[in-house]
Design a protein around this motif. Sequence first.
Motif, PDB file in Angstrom:
ATOM      1  N   HIS A  66       0.838  -1.206   0.000  1.00  0.00           N
ATOM      2  CA  HIS A  66       0.000   0.000   0.000  1.00  0.00           C
ATOM      3  C   HIS A  66       0.874   1.258   0.000  1.00  0.00           C
ATOM      4  O   HIS A  66       0.595   2.221  -0.718  1.00  0.00           O
ATOM      5  CB  HIS A  66      -0.951   0.004   1.198  1.00  0.00           C
ATOM      6  N   GLU A  67       1.941   1.244   0.776  1.00  0.00           N
ATOM      7  CA  GLU A  67       2.870   2.379   0.805  1.00  0.00           C
ATOM      8  C   GLU A  67       3.567   2.545  -0.547  1.00  0.00           C
ATOM      9  O   GLU A  67       3.789   3.669  -1.008  1.00  0.00           O
ATOM     10  CB  GLU A  67       3.904   2.188   1.906  1.00  0.00           C
ATOM     11  N   PHE A  68       3.909   1.432  -1.170  1.00  0.00           N
ATOM     12  CA  PHE A  68       4.563   1.451  -2.478  1.00  0.00           C
ATOM     13  C   PHE A  68       3.632   2.070  -3.516  1.00  0.00           C
ATOM     14  O   PHE A  68       4.045   2.948  -4.285  1.00  0.00           O
ATOM     15  CB  PHE A  68       4.941   0.017  -2.854  1.00  0.00           C
ATOM     16  N   ASP A  69       2.379   1.630  -3.537  1.00  0.00           N
ATOM     17  CA  ASP A  69       1.397   2.209  -4.457  1.00  0.00           C
ATOM     18  C   ASP A  69       1.239   3.703  -4.217  1.00  0.00           C
ATOM     19  O   ASP A  69       1.178   4.497  -5.161  1.00  0.00           O
ATOM     20  CB  ASP A  69       0.035   1.515  -4.312  1.00  0.00           C
ATOM     21  N   ALA A  70       1.193   4.097  -2.946  1.00  0.00           N
ATOM     22  CA  ALA A  70       1.038   5.519  -2.608  1.00  0.00           C
ATOM     23  C   ALA A  70       2.240   6.328  -3.101  1.00  0.00           C
ATOM     24  O   ALA A  70       2.078   7.449  -3.600  1.00  0.00           O
ATOM     25  CB  ALA A  70       0.856   5.681  -1.106  1.00  0.00           C
ATOM     26  N   MET A  71       3.447   5.760  -2.988  1.00  0.00           N
ATOM     27  CA  MET A  71       4.652   6.445  -3.460  1.00  0.00           C
ATOM     28  C   MET A  71       4.581   6.691  -4.965  1.00  0.00           C
ATOM     29  O   MET A  71       4.873   7.794  -5.447  1.00  0.00           O
ATOM     30  CB  MET A  71       5.891   5.601  -3.120  1.00  0.00           C
ATOM     31  N   VAL A  72       4.183   5.676  -5.708  1.00  0.00           N
ATOM     32  CA  VAL A  72       4.090   5.804  -7.158  1.00  0.00           C
ATOM     33  C   VAL A  72       2.972   6.785  -7.522  1.00  0.00           C
ATOM     34  O   VAL A  72       3.163   7.660  -8.379  1.00  0.00           O
ATOM     35  CB  VAL A  72       3.865   4.425  -7.819  1.00  0.00           C
ATOM     36  N   ASN A  73       1.823   6.684  -6.877  1.00  0.00           N
ATOM     37  CA  ASN A  73       0.715   7.598  -7.157  1.00  0.00           C
ATOM     38  C   ASN A  73       1.097   9.038  -6.844  1.00  0.00           C
ATOM     39  O   ASN A  73       0.702   9.963  -7.562  1.00  0.00           O
ATOM     40  CB  ASN A  73      -0.530   7.188  -6.378  1.00  0.00           C
ATOM     41  N   GLN A  74       1.849   9.255  -5.783  1.00  0.00           N
ATOM     42  CA  GLN A  74       2.295  10.598  -5.425  1.00  0.00           C
ATOM     43  C   GLN A  74       3.210  11.158  -6.520  1.00  0.00           C
ATOM     44  O   GLN A  74       3.090  12.320  -6.901  1.00  0.00           O
ATOM     45  CB  GLN A  74       3.025  10.586  -4.085  1.00  0.00           C
ATOM     46  N   PHE A  75       4.120  10.334  -7.033  1.00  0.00           N
ATOM     47  CA  PHE A  75       4.992  10.768  -8.126  1.00  0.00           C
ATOM     48  C   PHE A  75       4.164  11.183  -9.336  1.00  0.00           C
ATOM     49  O   PHE A  75       4.403  12.234  -9.934  1.00  0.00           O
ATOM     50  CB  PHE A  75       5.971   9.654  -8.527  1.00  0.00           C
ATOM     51  N   VAL A  76       3.180  10.368  -9.686  1.00  0.00           N
ATOM     52  CA  VAL A  76       2.334  10.655 -10.845  1.00  0.00           C
ATOM     53  C   VAL A  76       1.595  11.987 -10.643  1.00  0.00           C
ATOM     54  O   VAL A  76       1.571  12.842 -11.543  1.00  0.00           O
ATOM     55  CB  VAL A  76       1.335   9.493 -11.095  1.00  0.00           C
ATOM     56  N   ALA A  77       1.018  12.188  -9.469  1.00  0.00           N
ATOM     57  CA  ALA A  77       0.263  13.415  -9.189  1.00  0.00           C
ATOM     58  C   ALA A  77       1.172  14.644  -9.160  1.00  0.00           C
ATOM     59  O   ALA A  77       0.842  15.679  -9.755  1.00  0.00           O
ATOM     60  CB  ALA A  77      -0.474  13.277  -7.872  1.00  0.00           C
ATOM     61  N   GLU A  78       2.306  14.550  -8.478  1.00  0.00           N
ATOM     62  CA  GLU A  78       3.197  15.700  -8.329  1.00  0.00           C
ATOM     63  C   GLU A  78       3.873  16.115  -9.632  1.00  0.00           C
ATOM     64  O   GLU A  78       4.261  17.263  -9.791  1.00  0.00           O
ATOM     65  CB  GLU A  78       4.261  15.423  -7.270  1.00  0.00           C
ATOM     66  N   ASN A  79       4.027  15.168 -10.545  1.00  0.00           N
ATOM     67  CA  ASN A  79       4.705  15.469 -11.805  1.00  0.00           C
ATOM     68  C   ASN A  79       3.750  15.675 -12.963  1.00  0.00           C
ATOM     69  O   ASN A  79       4.180  15.785 -14.114  1.00  0.00           O
ATOM     70  CB  ASN A  79       5.724  14.365 -12.119  1.00  0.00           C
ATOM     71  N   GLY A  80       2.472  15.707 -12.680  1.00  0.00           N
ATOM     72  CA  GLY A  80       1.479  15.994 -13.710  1.00  0.00           C
ATOM     73  C   GLY A  80       1.444  14.972 -14.833  1.00  0.00           C
ATOM     74  O   GLY A  80       1.144  15.318 -15.973  1.00  0.00           O
ATOM     75  N   VAL A  81       1.756  13.725 -14.513  1.00  0.00           N
ATOM     76  CA  VAL A  81       1.729  12.680 -15.532  1.00  0.00           C
ATOM     77  C   VAL A  81       0.282  12.477 -15.979  1.00  0.00           C
ATOM     78  O   VAL A  81      -0.592  12.226 -15.166  1.00  0.00           O
ATOM     79  CB  VAL A  81       2.317  11.360 -14.985  1.00  0.00           C
ATOM     80  N   LYS A  82       0.049  12.624 -17.277  1.00  0.00           N
ATOM     81  CA  LYS A  82      -1.305  12.498 -17.806  1.00  0.00           C
ATOM     82  C   LYS A  82      -1.556  11.161 -18.484  1.00  0.00           C
ATOM     83  O   LYS A  82      -2.676  10.710 -18.581  1.00  0.00           O
ATOM     84  CB  LYS A  82      -1.585  13.633 -18.772  1.00  0.00           C
ATOM     85  N   ARG A  83      -0.480  10.554 -18.981  1.00  0.00           N
ATOM     86  CA  ARG A  83      -0.650   9.287 -19.697  1.00  0.00           C
ATOM     87  C   ARG A  83       0.467   8.319 -19.320  1.00  0.00           C
ATOM     88  O   ARG A  83       1.644   8.584 -19.555  1.00  0.00           O
ATOM     89  CB  ARG A  83      -0.624   9.543 -21.195  1.00  0.00           C
ATOM     90  N   ILE A  84       0.079   7.202 -18.750  1.00  0.00           N
ATOM     91  CA  ILE A  84       1.034   6.140 -18.417  1.00  0.00           C
ATOM     92  C   ILE A  84       1.000   5.119 -19.539  1.00  0.00           C
ATOM     93  O   ILE A  84      -0.069   4.639 -19.925  1.00  0.00           O
ATOM     94  CB  ILE A  84       0.690   5.505 -17.055  1.00  0.00           C
ATOM     95  N   ILE A  85       2.171   4.797 -20.045  1.00  0.00           N
ATOM     96  CA  ILE A  85       2.286   3.847 -21.150  1.00  0.00           C
ATOM     97  C   ILE A  85       2.315   2.417 -20.627  1.00  0.00           C
ATOM     98  O   ILE A  85       1.639   1.541 -21.155  1.00  0.00           O
ATOM     99  CB  ILE A  85       3.562   4.120 -21.984  1.00  0.00           C
ATOM    100  N   SER A  86       3.103   2.171 -19.581  1.00  0.00           N
ATOM    101  CA  SER A  86       3.155   0.827 -19.018  1.00  0.00           C
ATOM    102  C   SER A  86       3.661   0.871 -17.576  1.00  0.00           C
ATOM    103  O   SER A  86       4.345   1.806 -17.181  1.00  0.00           O
ATOM    104  CB  SER A  86       4.052  -0.101 -19.847  1.00  0.00           C
ATOM    105  N   VAL A  87       3.302  -0.164 -16.836  1.00  0.00           N
ATOM    106  CA  VAL A  87       3.771  -0.366 -15.469  1.00  0.00           C
ATOM    107  C   VAL A  87       4.208  -1.819 -15.370  1.00  0.00           C
ATOM    108  O   VAL A  87       3.481  -2.723 -15.791  1.00  0.00           O
ATOM    109  CB  VAL A  87       2.660  -0.083 -14.432  1.00  0.00           C
ATOM    110  N   SER A  88       5.387  -2.031 -14.816  1.00  0.00           N
ATOM    111  CA  SER A  88       5.901  -3.388 -14.698  1.00  0.00           C
ATOM    112  C   SER A  88       6.509  -3.583 -13.314  1.00  0.00           C
ATOM    113  O   SER A  88       7.278  -2.744 -12.849  1.00  0.00           O
ATOM    114  CB  SER A  88       6.968  -3.627 -15.765  1.00  0.00           C
ATOM    115  N   ASP A  89       6.141  -4.676 -12.654  1.00  0.00           N
ATOM    116  CA  ASP A  89       6.702  -5.023 -11.357  1.00  0.00           C
ATOM    117  C   ASP A  89       7.589  -6.251 -11.503  1.00  0.00           C
ATOM    118  O   ASP A  89       7.284  -7.159 -12.266  1.00  0.00           O
ATOM    119  CB  ASP A  89       5.598  -5.360 -10.348  1.00  0.00           C
ATOM    120  N   SER A  90       8.673  -6.246 -10.747  1.00  0.00           N
ATOM    121  CA  SER A  90       9.574  -7.392 -10.735  1.00  0.00           C
ATOM    122  C   SER A  90      10.063  -7.602  -9.303  1.00  0.00           C
ATOM    123  O   SER A  90      10.396  -6.643  -8.610  1.00  0.00           O
ATOM    124  CB  SER A  90      10.765  -7.112 -11.652  1.00  0.00           C
ATOM    125  N   ALA A  91      10.088  -8.847  -8.892  1.00  0.00           N
ATOM    126  CA  ALA A  91      10.553  -9.176  -7.534  1.00  0.00           C
ATOM    127  C   ALA A  91      12.067  -9.294  -7.520  1.00  0.00           C
ATOM    128  O   ALA A  91      12.681  -9.748  -8.481  1.00  0.00           O
ATOM    129  CB  ALA A  91       9.929 -10.490  -7.083  1.00  0.00           C
TER     130      ALA A  91
END
Length: 66
Positions: free
Chosen positions: A22-47
């Motif tokens: 949940h904290e990880f998702d919040a960190m990424v969402n905060q980056f998107v909001a603060e940087n005015g990202v309007k279009r995400i092309i892809s998201v990839s997670d790797s362990a």
Amino acid sequence: MSFKVKSFGIEIRPMKTMRELHEFDAMVNQFVAENGVKRIISVSDSATTDDKGETIGLVRVVAYED
């Protein structure tokens, strides 16, 4: 129009994974909001794993349009 890539990482500890995710998702969402990202092309997670093959972290890569 240009494309950018941003990487995020988080350590995962036993018995705390849901909170950390949940904290990880919040960190990424905060980056998107603060940087005015309007279009995400892809998201990839790797362990990430230790020498025993146990998951010890996650890396998330977000490709977005600038």
